[in-house]
Design a protein around this motif. Structure first.
Motif, short mmCIF file in Angstrom:
data_model
loop_
_atom_site.label_atom_id
_atom_site.label_comp_id
_atom_site.label_asym_id
_atom_site.label_seq_id
_atom_site.Cartn_x
_atom_site.Cartn_y
_atom_site.Cartn_z
N THR A 91 37.90 37.33 35.51
CA THR A 91 37.82 37.24 36.90
C THR A 91 37.84 38.13 37.80
N GLN A 92 39.07 39.16 37.68
CA GLN A 92 39.10 40.29 38.24
C GLN A 92 38.16 41.39 38.20
N GLY A 93 37.74 41.33 37.21
CA GLY A 93 36.49 42.12 36.77
C GLY A 93 35.18 41.80 37.59
N ILE A 94 35.16 40.71 37.82
CA ILE A 94 33.90 39.70 38.64
C ILE A 94 34.13 40.04 40.07
N ILE A 95 35.58 39.95 40.35
CA ILE A 95 35.66 40.26 41.94
C ILE A 95 35.50 41.46 42.06
N PHE A 96 35.99 42.65 41.31
CA PHE A 96 35.78 43.80 41.74
C PHE A 96 34.47 44.63 41.73
N GLY A 389 23.77 53.54 39.88
CA GLY A 389 25.12 53.89 39.78
C GLY A 389 25.95 52.50 39.87
N LEU A 390 25.34 51.51 40.75
CA LEU A 390 25.97 50.37 41.04
C LEU A 390 25.83 49.39 39.60
N ILE A 391 24.57 49.51 39.28
CA ILE A 391 24.61 48.71 37.90
C ILE A 391 25.77 49.13 36.86
N ALA A 392 25.64 50.39 36.85
CA ALA A 392 26.50 51.11 35.72
C ALA A 392 27.89 50.39 36.17
N GLY A 393 28.60 50.40 37.47
CA GLY A 393 29.78 49.89 37.94
C GLY A 393 29.90 48.35 37.80
N ILE A 394 28.93 47.56 38.00
CA ILE A 394 28.87 46.23 37.53
C ILE A 394 29.45 46.05 36.06
N ILE A 395 28.55 46.77 35.35
CA ILE A 395 28.70 46.52 33.54
C ILE A 395 30.08 47.22 33.58
N SER A 396 30.63 48.27 33.98
CA SER A 396 31.79 48.83 33.33
C SER A 396 33.11 48.05 33.87
N SER A 397 32.87 47.50 35.43
CA SER A 397 34.08 46.64 35.75
C SER A 397 34.10 45.43 34.88
N THR A 398 32.95 44.71 34.78
CA THR A 398 33.21 43.67 33.79
C THR A 398 33.56 43.88 32.26
N THR A 400 35.38 46.22 31.34
CA THR A 400 36.91 46.70 31.33
C THR A 400 37.60 45.38 31.24
N GLY A 401 37.47 44.65 32.30
CA GLY A 401 38.02 43.35 32.41
C GLY A 401 38.14 42.78 30.93
N PHE A 402 36.96 42.56 30.27
CA PHE A 402 37.00 41.86 29.02
C PHE A 402 37.70 42.65 27.93
N LEU A 403 37.69 44.07 27.92
CA LEU A 403 38.26 44.59 26.87
C LEU A 403 39.88 44.75 27.09
N ILE A 404 40.20 44.82 28.21
CA ILE A 404 41.72 44.68 28.26
C ILE A 404 42.28 43.39 28.17
N SER A 405 41.55 42.42 28.27
CA SER A 405 41.99 41.12 28.14
C SER A 405 42.23 40.72 26.65
N GLN A 406 41.63 41.36 25.82
CA GLN A 406 41.53 41.05 24.23
C GLN A 406 42.92 41.90 23.59
N ASP A 407 43.25 43.04 24.27
CA ASP A 407 44.22 43.83 23.65
C ASP A 407 44.41 44.85 24.50
N SER A 408 45.68 44.94 25.32
CA SER A 408 45.76 46.01 26.27
C SER A 408 45.72 47.55 25.69
#
Length: 450
Positions: A91-96, A389-398, A400-408
């Motif tokens: 959710t934080q990734g989507i907000i960002f 660039g912003l498309i990259a930002g959307i993908i990377s933020s989302t 990142t949120g997914f990856l760190i939620s699996q295992d820090s």
């Protein structure tokens, strides 16, 4: 008279074009601050443990000690009290990333309209709207995450208006040999409503209509832009742009650059807090250091790039590719090294400072390359570039949120490795196809000033 501007430059830091650069700097600084403020505040807003039992315990414990341990307990209680939003990392990734959705919606149309009607009003209005919406963001959190996402999206639309029109102005105000310097000053911090007042009062779309500009500075700017197109455009050669590999090289560079930069901008406070175990007060201070380094490197990079060009030490394309290489390769090396030095507090902080600092060297590379290959369409193309660039930002933020939620631990490692791989792809593509000559489709209907 025609020779004077080329041999006698107008005083630099006393000139209107440098005044414009500094005002634009504070405007960009304001918009960046408005974007990253939530990244720092969210540490206190969100229950990072995701365990309701711990939340209740942390809320009750300070109450028992409030009257006996005044200052420390009050601080702990306030921190626990605001940690009420159970927003998952996804959710934080989507907000960002929501602010990037808004910017994408306005980048291309605002860039095109700014090129036709002038950028002054568009930039000022975008900054004002973004500043006002920032004031309402804390209030919207109590009404649910959906409203926060909506507000951030609209704020992104306002910032998209402000970001894009800048290159319309620089196409008319920046002499070719000063472009790296002026754009780097403007974008290096780049508060809010005060900038709007200055913007609408003292800024003009081009030097010809400014009532206070000196004859000397006006002649210098106009003569340096004499061979570039100045006729109003009514159509954009889309087909030619789509077939132009140098443009795709710029777009790819933006995509790679924004991928890692967005991660640093949005997740740096979270990384410092979760990995280094730093409290929110110190996290805010540490999170500001990389941006100070980024601002310094941007200005120094712009100065060095223009120095190399003005002394004819390197060709324009060589300078663009050199700074693009430094801005994509160096932060990639730092990002790859981060997971291996997580146990060293000092080394981690140094690398986190170096990533945005070295990354901003791209500002003198492909970031302003559209002014070289198609100055006539610079604002429109900058909108498309930032869109990538912003498309990259959307993908990377989302992601990142997914990856760190699996295992820090493994999640952060995968985040940085993936960012480095994206940077390397962008670098190779730009080095292969990047150019600095004005493209043939951008030379149509040119008008030479006498």
């Amino acid at each position: 008279m025609d020779e004077k501007p080329s041999t006698r430059k107008s005083p630099e830091f006393c000139s209107l074009r440098y005044g414009l650069a500094f005002i634009m700097h504070f405007s960009n600084f304001t918009m960046i601050t408005q974007r990253v403020s939530l990244s720092i505040a969210i540490i206190a807003m969100v229950n990072s443990t995701q365990q309701p039992g711990l939340l209740n315990t942390s809320t009750e414990r300070p109450l028992a000690f409030t009257f006996n341990h005044s200052n420390r307990s009050i601080r702990e209680f306030k921190t626990a009290e605001v940690s009420v939003y159970e927003w998952s990392p996804e959710t934080q990734g989507i907000i960002f990333s929501s602010i990037n959705y808004g910017i994408i919606l306005t980048l291309i149309p605002s860039g095109y309209l700014a090129g036709i009607f002038g950028a002054k009003q568009m930039l000022g209005a975008g900054l004002l709207i973004s500043s006002l919406l920032t004031l309402f963001t804390p209030l919207t959190a109590d009404f649910g995450v959906i409203l926060v996402i909506v507000i951030r999206t609209v704020q992104g639309m306002a910032q998209g208006m402000a970001w894009t029109g800048q290159f319309t102005i620089w196409a008319k105000w920046a002499p070719p040999l000063e472009r790296s310097k002026l754009t780097s000053i403007a974008g290096s911090g780049s508060i809010g409503c005060v900038c709007c007042l200055l913007w609408f009062t003292v800024i003009y779309d081009d030097p010809l209509h400014h009532p206070c500009i000196s004859i000397r500075e006006k002649e210098h700017i106009v003569s340096s832009l004499a061979q570039q197109s100045s006729s109003p455009r009514r159509s954009v050669p889309i087909k030619s742009m789509v077939r132009c590999l140098p443009l795709w090289a710029i777009f790819t560079g933006f995509f790679s650059h924004f991928w890692l930069c967005t991660i640093i901008i949005t997740y740096l406070p979270t990384y410092i807090s979760s990995v280094l175990r730093v409290n929110i007060r110190d996290s805010g201070v540490l999170s500001s250091l990389p941006f100070i380094a980024a601002a310094s490197c941007t200005i120094l990079g712009g100065q060095l790039a223009d120095f190399l060009l003005s002394r004819n030490l390197l060709r324009l394309i060589t300078v663009r590719k050199l700074f693009s290489s430094l801005g994509l390769l160096l932060p990639s090396l730092c990002a790859v090294a981060l997971p291996f030095v997580a146990s060293s507090y000092t080394t981690t902080i140094i690398l986190l400072i170096l990533i945005p600092g070295t990354s901003n060297l791209c500002d003198s590379g492909f970031i302003i390359n559209t002014l070289d290959v198609a100055p006539r369409y610079a604002s429109f193309l900058m909108g498309i570039s930032r869109g990538f660039g912003l498309i990259a930002g959307i993908i990377s933020s989302t992601a990142t949120g997914f990856l760190i939620s699996q295992d820090s631990v493994s999640g952060w490692r995968n985040v940085f490795f993936l960012a480095a791989a994206v940077n390397m792809f962008g670098l190779v593509f730009y080095l292969t196809f990047g150019q600095a000559e004005i493209q043939h489709w951008a030379k149509e209907r040119t008008l030479t000033r006498l």
